[in-house]
Write a protein that holds these residues in place. Structure first.
Motif, PDB file in Angstrom:
ATOM      1  N   ARG A   2      -9.929 -12.363  -0.123  1.00 30.10           N
ATOM      2  CA  ARG A   2     -10.638 -12.248  -1.206  1.00 30.10           C
ATOM      3  C   ARG A   2      -9.555 -12.306  -2.472  1.00 30.10           C
ATOM      4  NH1 ARG A   2     -15.845 -12.409  -1.413  1.00 30.10           N
ATOM      5  NH2 ARG A   2     -16.923 -11.519   0.455  1.00 30.10           N
ATOM      6  N   CYS A   3      -9.850 -13.242  -3.689  1.00 30.19           N
ATOM      7  CA  CYS A   3      -9.137 -13.088  -4.846  1.00 30.19           C
ATOM      8  C   CYS A   3      -9.077 -11.773  -5.501  1.00 30.19           C
ATOM      9  CB  CYS A   3      -9.547 -14.202  -5.887  1.00 30.19           C
ATOM     10  SG  CYS A   3      -8.587 -14.117  -7.403  1.00 30.19           S
ATOM     11  N   PRO A   4      -8.062 -11.084  -5.905  1.00 31.13           N
ATOM     12  CA  PRO A   4      -8.133  -9.909  -6.349  1.00 31.13           C
ATOM     13  C   PRO A   4      -8.660  -9.921  -7.793  1.00 31.13           C
ATOM     14  CG  PRO A   4      -5.781 -10.743  -6.286  1.00 31.13           C
ATOM     15  CD  PRO A   4      -6.628 -11.450  -5.550  1.00 31.13           C
ATOM     16  N   ARG A  23       9.873  -9.015   9.366  1.00 31.69           N
ATOM     17  CA  ARG A  23       8.616  -7.980  10.003  1.00 31.69           C
ATOM     18  C   ARG A  23       7.358  -8.393   9.078  1.00 31.69           C
ATOM     19  NH1 ARG A  23      10.674  -2.246   9.129  1.00 31.69           N
ATOM     20  NH2 ARG A  23      11.210  -3.182   7.201  1.00 31.69           N
ATOM     21  N   THR A  24       7.530  -9.204   7.959  1.00 31.90           N
ATOM     22  CA  THR A  24       6.507  -9.301   7.187  1.00 31.90           C
ATOM     23  C   THR A  24       6.425 -10.689   6.714  1.00 31.90           C
ATOM     24  OG1 THR A  24       6.674  -7.073   6.167  1.00 31.90           O
ATOM     25  CG2 THR A  24       5.278  -8.615   4.945  1.00 31.90           C
ATOM     26  N   ILE A  25       5.492 -11.290   6.395  1.00 29.20           N
ATOM     27  CA  ILE A  25       5.204 -12.685   5.988  1.00 29.20           C
ATOM     28  C   ILE A  25       4.777 -12.376   4.822  1.00 29.20           C
ATOM     29  CG2 ILE A  25       4.182 -14.932   6.244  1.00 29.20           C
ATOM     30  CD1 ILE A  25       6.021 -14.384   8.510  1.00 29.20           C
ATOM     31  N   ARG A  26       5.245 -13.105   3.679  1.00 33.36           N
ATOM     32  CA  ARG A  26       4.660 -13.274   2.198  1.00 33.36           C
ATOM     33  C   ARG A  26       4.324 -14.371   1.990  1.00 33.36           C
ATOM     34  NH1 ARG A  26       7.260 -14.685  -2.621  1.00 33.36           N
ATOM     35  NH2 ARG A  26       6.604 -13.774  -4.418  1.00 33.36           N
ATOM     36  N   ARG A  27       3.112 -14.228   1.459  1.00 32.48           N
ATOM     37  CA  ARG A  27       2.398 -15.522   1.201  1.00 32.48           C
ATOM     38  C   ARG A  27       2.119 -15.665  -0.396  1.00 32.48           C
ATOM     39  NH1 ARG A  27       1.621 -17.993   6.225  1.00 32.48           N
ATOM     40  NH2 ARG A  27       1.020 -16.623   7.891  1.00 32.48           N
ATOM     41  N   ARG A  28       2.100 -16.633  -0.918  1.00 32.59           N
ATOM     42  CA  ARG A  28       1.781 -17.021  -2.417  1.00 32.59           C
ATOM     43  C   ARG A  28       0.483 -17.738  -2.136  1.00 32.59           C
ATOM     44  NH1 ARG A  28       2.032 -14.543  -6.558  1.00 32.59           N
ATOM     45  NH2 ARG A  28       2.239 -16.212  -7.816  1.00 32.59           N
ATOM     46  N   THR A  39      -0.137 -12.642  -4.174  1.00 32.18           N
ATOM     47  CA  THR A  39       0.492 -12.333  -3.159  1.00 32.18           C
ATOM     48  C   THR A  39       0.048 -11.705  -2.223  1.00 32.18           C
ATOM     49  OG1 THR A  39       2.858 -12.879  -4.483  1.00 32.18           O
ATOM     50  CG2 THR A  39       3.003 -11.801  -2.374  1.00 32.18           C
ATOM     51  N   THR A  40       0.083 -12.107  -0.888  1.00 31.47           N
ATOM     52  CA  THR A  40      -0.195 -11.207  -0.030  1.00 31.47           C
ATOM     53  C   THR A  40       0.791 -10.953   1.006  1.00 31.47           C
ATOM     54  OG1 THR A  40      -1.391 -13.206   1.400  1.00 31.47           O
ATOM     55  CG2 THR A  40      -2.861 -12.073  -0.003  1.00 31.47           C
ATOM     56  N   ARG A  41       0.970  -9.912   1.962  1.00 31.08           N
ATOM     57  CA  ARG A  41       1.706  -9.757   3.039  1.00 31.08           C
ATOM     58  C   ARG A  41       1.029  -9.542   4.239  1.00 31.08           C
ATOM     59  NH1 ARG A  41       6.446  -9.045   0.374  1.00 31.08           N
ATOM     60  NH2 ARG A  41       6.508  -8.147  -1.829  1.00 31.08           N
TER      61      ARG A  41
END
Length: 175
Positions: A2-4, A23-28, A39-41
């Motif tokens: 969901r869009c914040p 350890r984390t994937i950062r997604r734009r 951004t989500t992680r």
């Protein structure tokens, strides 16, 4: 996801990168409804669930937020960067998981936090130790502070280097 901003449930991934040492994937992402980016992680869900054995023998689930909050409280009004606090919390958690044990004593968690705080900030270390070790009076504070002082060698300042013959030019002579 969901869009914040608008709450719509329709977005596209613009960019993905590894973060936090893989350890984390950062997604734009970009919302298809409002066009805003966010951004989500994404992290692996911990398969190992830790249980903390408290001093009274009760067992509770491990909560990373509790460790982080106690370190933040110890570092309150100190010049400790937030990244250092996060890194310390990560290190303690990684150490606990690497032991391979599903249950850990609360005393062990506190000991590991103290070990990392000792090298990070002396005042934060003594603050944390005062609660962890249950200091009863000022003598306990003094003893722990003295032990910390004795364990960390003092480095001479730039003006003192010449006085001790550790480099620099000799001190100026007085007229």
């Amino acid at each position: 996801m969901r869009c914040p901003l608008c709450g719509a449930d329709d977005d596209k991934v613009i960019d993905s990168r590894a973060a936090d040492g893989g350890r984390t994937i950062r997604r734009r992402r970009q919302c298809k409804h409002c066009g805003k980016r966010f951004t989500t992680r994404e992290t692996v869900d911990d398969t190992i669930r830790l249980t903390v054995i408290k001093k009274d023998g009760s067992r509770v689930p491990y909560e990373r937020a509790k460790v982080s909050a106690s370190v933040e409280a110890a570092c309150y009004k100190r010049t400790v960067p937030a990244d250092s606090i996060l890194s310390l919390t990560d290190k303690v958690e990684e150490e606990l998981i690497r032991t391979g044990q599903r249950e850990v004593q609360s005393l062990e968690i506190g000991r590991r936090v103290m070990n990392h705080l000792r090298g990070l900030d002396g005042v934060a270390y003594v603050r944390f130790a005062s609660i962890y070790l249950r200091f009863n009076d000022i003598d306990d504070f003094i003893a722990e502070a003295q032990e910390l002082r004795d364990a960390t060698p003092a480095e001479p300042g730039p003006d003192q280097a010449a006085l001790f013959g550790t480099g620099g030019e000799p001190p100026p002579s007085k007229p």
